[in-house]
Design an enzyme around this catalytic site. Structure first.
Site, PDB file in Angstrom:
ATOM      1  N   LYS A 267      13.126  -4.607  -0.345  1.00 31.07           N
ATOM      2  CA  LYS A 267      13.064  -4.851  -0.081  1.00 31.07           C
ATOM      3  C   LYS A 267      12.665  -7.025   1.491  1.00 31.07           C
ATOM      4  O   LYS A 267      12.681  -7.489   0.282  1.00 31.07           O
ATOM      5  CB  LYS A 267      10.544  -5.213  -1.108  1.00 31.07           C
ATOM      6  CG  LYS A 267      10.013  -5.356  -0.093  1.00 31.07           C
ATOM      7  CD  LYS A 267       8.410  -5.312  -0.791  1.00 31.07           C
ATOM      8  CE  LYS A 267       7.401  -5.886   0.278  1.00 31.07           C
ATOM      9  NZ  LYS A 267       6.155  -5.618   0.101  1.00 31.07           N
ATOM     10  N   LYS A 279      -4.691  -8.376   5.714  1.00 31.01           N
ATOM     11  CA  LYS A 279      -4.863  -9.213   4.707  1.00 31.01           C
ATOM     12  C   LYS A 279      -5.785 -10.250   5.185  1.00 31.01           C
ATOM     13  O   LYS A 279      -5.760 -10.478   6.444  1.00 31.01           O
ATOM     14  CB  LYS A 279      -3.835  -9.628   4.541  1.00 31.01           C
ATOM     15  CG  LYS A 279      -2.769  -8.823   3.530  1.00 31.01           C
ATOM     16  CD  LYS A 279      -1.634 -10.099   3.019  1.00 31.01           C
ATOM     17  CE  LYS A 279      -0.310  -8.993   2.613  1.00 31.01           C
ATOM     18  NZ  LYS A 279      -1.036  -8.228   0.984  1.00 31.01           N
ATOM     19  N   ARG A 353       6.683  -0.130  -0.062  1.00 27.38           N
ATOM     20  CA  ARG A 353       7.396   1.257  -0.997  1.00 27.38           C
ATOM     21  C   ARG A 353       7.681   2.088   0.604  1.00 27.38           C
ATOM     22  O   ARG A 353       8.711   3.132   0.319  1.00 27.38           O
ATOM     23  CB  ARG A 353       6.372   2.330  -0.976  1.00 27.38           C
ATOM     24  CG  ARG A 353       4.707   1.941  -0.538  1.00 27.38           C
ATOM     25  CD  ARG A 353       3.997   2.495  -1.556  1.00 27.38           C
ATOM     26  NE  ARG A 353       3.049   1.555  -2.359  1.00 27.38           N
ATOM     27  CZ  ARG A 353       1.548   1.376  -2.654  1.00 27.38           C
ATOM     28  NH1 ARG A 353       1.398   2.308  -3.162  1.00 27.38           N
ATOM     29  NH2 ARG A 353       1.143   0.378  -3.382  1.00 27.38           N
TER      30      ARG A 353
HETATM   31  N1  BES Z   1       2.743  -7.814  -0.360  1.00 27.61           N
HETATM   32  C1  BES Z   1       1.517  -7.040  -0.674  1.00 27.61           C
HETATM   33  C2  BES Z   1       2.116  -7.428  -2.239  1.00 27.61           C
HETATM   34  C3  BES Z   1       0.901  -8.374  -2.892  1.00 27.61           C
HETATM   35  C4  BES Z   1       0.799  -9.183  -2.544  1.00 27.61           C
HETATM   36  C5  BES Z   1       2.764  -9.577  -3.320  1.00 27.61           C
HETATM   37  C6  BES Z   1       0.140 -10.551  -3.573  1.00 27.61           C
HETATM   38  C7  BES Z   1       2.325 -11.195  -3.954  1.00 27.61           C
HETATM   39  C8  BES Z   1       1.048 -11.264  -3.731  1.00 27.61           C
HETATM   40  C9  BES Z   1       2.107  -5.783  -0.502  1.00 27.61           C
HETATM   41  O1  BES Z   1       2.895  -5.657   0.685  1.00 27.61           O
HETATM   42  C10 BES Z   1       0.848  -5.209  -0.469  1.00 27.61           C
HETATM   43  O2  BES Z   1       0.487  -5.971   0.314  1.00 27.61           O
HETATM   44  N2  BES Z   1       0.087  -4.525  -1.248  1.00 27.61           N
HETATM   45  C11 BES Z   1      -1.385  -4.133  -1.669  1.00 27.61           C
HETATM   46  C12 BES Z   1      -1.067  -2.470  -2.060  1.00 27.61           C
HETATM   47  C13 BES Z   1      -2.362  -2.466  -2.047  1.00 27.61           C
HETATM   48  C14 BES Z   1      -2.561  -2.146  -0.533  1.00 27.61           C
HETATM   49  C15 BES Z   1      -2.102  -0.111  -2.233  1.00 27.61           C
HETATM   50  C16 BES Z   1      -1.390  -4.857  -2.436  1.00 27.61           C
HETATM   51  O3  BES Z   1      -1.071  -4.893  -3.501  1.00 27.61           O
HETATM   52  O4  BES Z   1      -2.859  -5.275  -2.713  1.00 27.61           O
HETATM   53 ZN    ZN Z   2       4.106  -6.515   1.374  1.00 25.00          ZN
HETATM   54 MN    MN Z   3       1.030  -5.673   1.897  1.00 23.47          MN
END
Ligand code: BES
Ligand code: ZN
Ligand code: MN
Length: 495
Positions: A267, A279, A353
Site C-alpha cells: 500500500k 480525518k 483496500r
Molecule cells: N491509513 C489508515 C489506517 C491507519 C490509521 C493506520 C491510523 C495507522 C493509524 C487507513 O487508510 C484508514 O483510514 N482506515 C480507516 C478505515 C475505516 C474508515 C473503516 C480506519 O482504520 O479508521
Molecule cells: Zn490509509
Molecule cells: Mn484512510
C-alpha cells in the site's frame, strides 16, 4: 561498513572498540575472563563497584584499558545467562550497536565466541550483529539544514562460537548487512515528507533501483494505462489529488522463466487525509507513513536483488495520494474495480483496500506462487496490537504458518486473526457488489475480508502493519518493518 570474522586471543586483538557481553548472574564468559585478567581485573572491579551489573542492554565503557590492544572496551549487559534467548540477545546487540555508533571508533569487534543465545546458532548471531549495526547507524537528516555527524565505524569484526563454519558466518554477515540496509531504505522512504515522497517519487525510486541491479526491471503504469485496464477502484482514490497515481511493478529474475514468482503488493498512500471523509487534525502528519507497506516492498526487492536470491519475485506498489477536492470521490460513489466487481465507497478514508484490490487483480497475470500484501490498513490494528505485532490474515493455513514462523525467526513477529466467512456479510451493500467498509466492529478483519474478495484464486496473505510500521511520540519515525519478516520468508523459499 565492512564485516569480517576474527579469531586469536582477545587481549591481542587490535581495534578501536572491543564489545564484550557480561552476564548479570554467574561467571564471566571465557573472553571476558581473558580481558579481566589482562586488564588487572578492570571488569570485576567495575562490577564490584556496583556501577555496572550486566543488566540487559546496560553499557559501560573502559577507555584505554591496560594490557589489551583494543583502545576501548564496551561492556554490554547480557542479563541472565539462562534467559539469554534470541530476543534478549537482539536487545543486547541493539544496545551495543547504538552505543558504539556514537563513539569515534572506526574498527569495532564483537567478542561473542561463547555468547550464543539458547535458541539460535552462530549464523543467526552473525546475521543479527550486522543487521543491528546497520540499523543503529541510520539517522534521518535529509530535510534538516544541519546534517548528522557521520558514523565513524568502518569495519566490524566478530568472533563466533565453534560449530559454524567461516563460510556460513560470512554469509550470515552479508545477509544481515543487506537486510539492515534494506530496513534503513524502508525507514528513509517512510520518513520522507508527503510533499517529497509522492507516487511519482516512489516510481522514480523503483526505476533507480532497477538501474542498480541487473536482476531487476521496473515498469510503471500511468493513470491513463490504469484506466484502460479498468482500475476504477485504484483511480478513485487519487481522483482528488494533483499528484498522479502510479502502479509500480518491480521484477526480480533469479530463477528460470517458468518458475512461479512470489508476489508482494504494498500500500503506497503517500498521504492519507481521509479524503472527503476527512480525518481529524491531530497526528494527521503521521499519515505520511501510509506508504510504509510500499516502502517495505521496494526495500525488500532491493535486498532480494543484492543477495541474488534464486527465486522469481515481483514487488508491486499501488501508489496514490488521498485528498479532498471538487474532483474527489464522495461517500456513496460507486466504482467498478478491474475484477468487474462494483464497490460502494461508504467512507473515502478506507482507501487502502481500494488501491490494493486492483493491484491484487492485476497480480493474477503473474500466476503467483504466493501473494502477500503489506499495508498500514486499519487503525483497529493499532488499537488491538499496539506497536509490536504485524497482523496476519490469510486464506491459506500453510502460508500463514510459514509467515508466523518467519516472524519468530527474524524477531519481526506477526499474530494471526481469523478470516472466517461469518465476517464477510458485514460488507454487504444495497447498491453495489460490495461496500468498502464493514462498520465499526472487527475493523482489521473486515478490511482483510474486502481484500479476500479479490484473491479467491490465490494463496494469499495480508499483513496489516498499521501498528508496527512507525513509532509515534518523541521517537517518531519509520521502523522499516516488516522487511525482516519478508526477507526471512523469501530467503527460505525454493524456486
Ligand atoms: N491509513 C489508515 C489506517 C491507519 C490509521 C493506520 C491510523 C495507522 C493509524 C487507513 O487508510 C484508514 O483510514 N482506515 C480507516 C478505515 C475505516 C474508515 C473503516 C480506519 O482504520 O479508521
Ligand atoms: Zn490509509
Ligand atoms: Mn484512510
Amino acid at each position: 561498513m565492512k564485516y569480517a570474522i576474527k579469531g586469536g586471543s582477545i587481549e591481542k586483538l587490535s581495534c578501536d572498540c572491543l564489545i564484550i557481553p557480561i552476564w548479570s548472574k554467574g561467571a564471566l564468559s571465557n573472553e571476558a575472563k581473558s580481558l579481566d585478567v589482562a586488564t588487572g581485573k578492570a571488569i570485576s572491579k567495575l562490577m564490584k563497584s556496583g556501577d555496572f551489573a550486566g543488566k540487559l542492554a546496560q553499557t559501560s565503557l573502559l577507555y584505554d584499558p591496560e594490557g589489551v590492544a583494543a583502545k576501548r572496551i564496551l561492556l554490554i549487559g547480557a542479563g541472565e545467562r539462562k534467559k539469554f534467548h534470541a530476543h534478549s540477545c537482539a536487545k543486547a546487540l541493539k544496545g551495543a550497536a547504538k552505543a558504539v555508533s556514537k563513539l569515534q571508533a572506526a574498527r569495532v569487534h564483537f567478542a561473542l565466541s561463547d555468547t550464543l543465545p539458547t535458541d539460535r546458532d552462530g549464523v543467526w548471531l552473525a546475521t543479527r550483529v550486522a543487521q543491528e549495526m546497520e540499523d543503529a547507524c541510520y539517522k534521518y537528516d535529509t530535510t534538516k539544514s544541519k546534517k548528522a555527524k557521520a558514523v565513524a565505524i568502518r569495519a566490524v569484526s566478530i568472533s563466533i562460537p565453534g560449530k559454524t563454519t567461516r563460510k556460513q558466518v560470512d554469509a550470515g554477515l552479508a545477509t544481515g548487512a543487506a537486510i539492515g540496509k534494506a530496513i534503513n531504505r524502508a525507514k528513509q522512504l517512510g520518513n520522507l515528507p508527503g510533499n517529497v515522497c509522492t507516487p511519482t517519487f516512489l516510481a522514480n525510486e523503483a526505476q533507480t533501483l532497477a538501474t542498480r541491479h541487473k536482476s531487476l526491471s521496473t515498469k510503471v503504469l500511468t493513470e491513463k494505462q490504469m484506466a484502460r485496464l479498468g482500475m476504477g477502484s485504484l483511480l478513485s482514490v487519487g481522483a482528488g489529488s494533483d499528484q498522479e497515481s502510479k502502479l509500480i511493478i518491480i521484477e526480480h529474475k533469479g530463477a528460470k522463466a517458468d518458475s512461479k514468482p512470489y508476489v508482494l503488493v504494498g500500500k503506497g498512500i503517500t498521504f492519507d487525509t481521509g479524503g472527503i471523509s476527512l480525518k481529524p487534525g491531530s497526528a494527521m502528519d503521521e499519515m505520511k507513513f501510509d506508504m510504509c507497506g510500499a516502502a517495505s516492498v521496494v526495500a525488500t526487492m532491493g535486498c532480494v536483488a543484492e543477495l541474488n536470491l534464486p527465486i522469481n519475485v515481483i514487488g508491486m506498489v499501488a501508489a496514490a495520494e488521498n485528498m479532498p477536492s471538487g474532483r474527489a470521490t464522495k461517500p456513496g460513489d460507486i466504482v467498478t474495480s478491474m475484477s468487474g466487481k462494483t464497490i460502494e465507497i461508504l467512507n473515502t478514508d478506507a482507501e487502502g483496500r481500494l488501491v490494493l484490490c486492483d493491484a491484487l487483480t492485476y497480480a493474477e497475470r503473474f500466476k503467483p506462487r504466493t501473494i502477500i500484501d503489506i499495508a498500514t490498513l486499519t487503525g483497529a490494528a493499532v488499537a488491538t496490537f499496539g506497536a509490536h505485532a504485524n497482523v496476519l490474515l490469510s486464506n491459506n493455513d500453510q502460508l500463514a504458518e510459514t509467515l508466523l514462523d518467519c516472524g519468530e525467526e527474524s524477531l519481526d513477529r506477526a499474530w494471526q486473526l481469523p478470516l472466517w466467512d461469518e465476517y464477510q456479510s458485514l460488507l454487504n451493500s444495497n447498491f453495489a457488489d460490495i461496500a468498502n467498509i464493514g462498520g465499526p466492529r472487527a475493523g482489521t478483519i473486515t478490511a482483510a475480508c474486502f481484500l479476500s474478495r479479490f484473491t479467491e484464486k490465490q494463496k494469499w496473505a495480508h499483513l496489516d502493519i498499521a501498528g508496527s510500521a512507525w513509532h509515534s511520540g518523541a521517537q517518531k519515525g519509520a521502523t522499516g518493518r516488516p522487511v525482516g519478516l519478508l526477507m526471512q520468508y523469501l530467503n527460505t523459499q525454493k524456486p
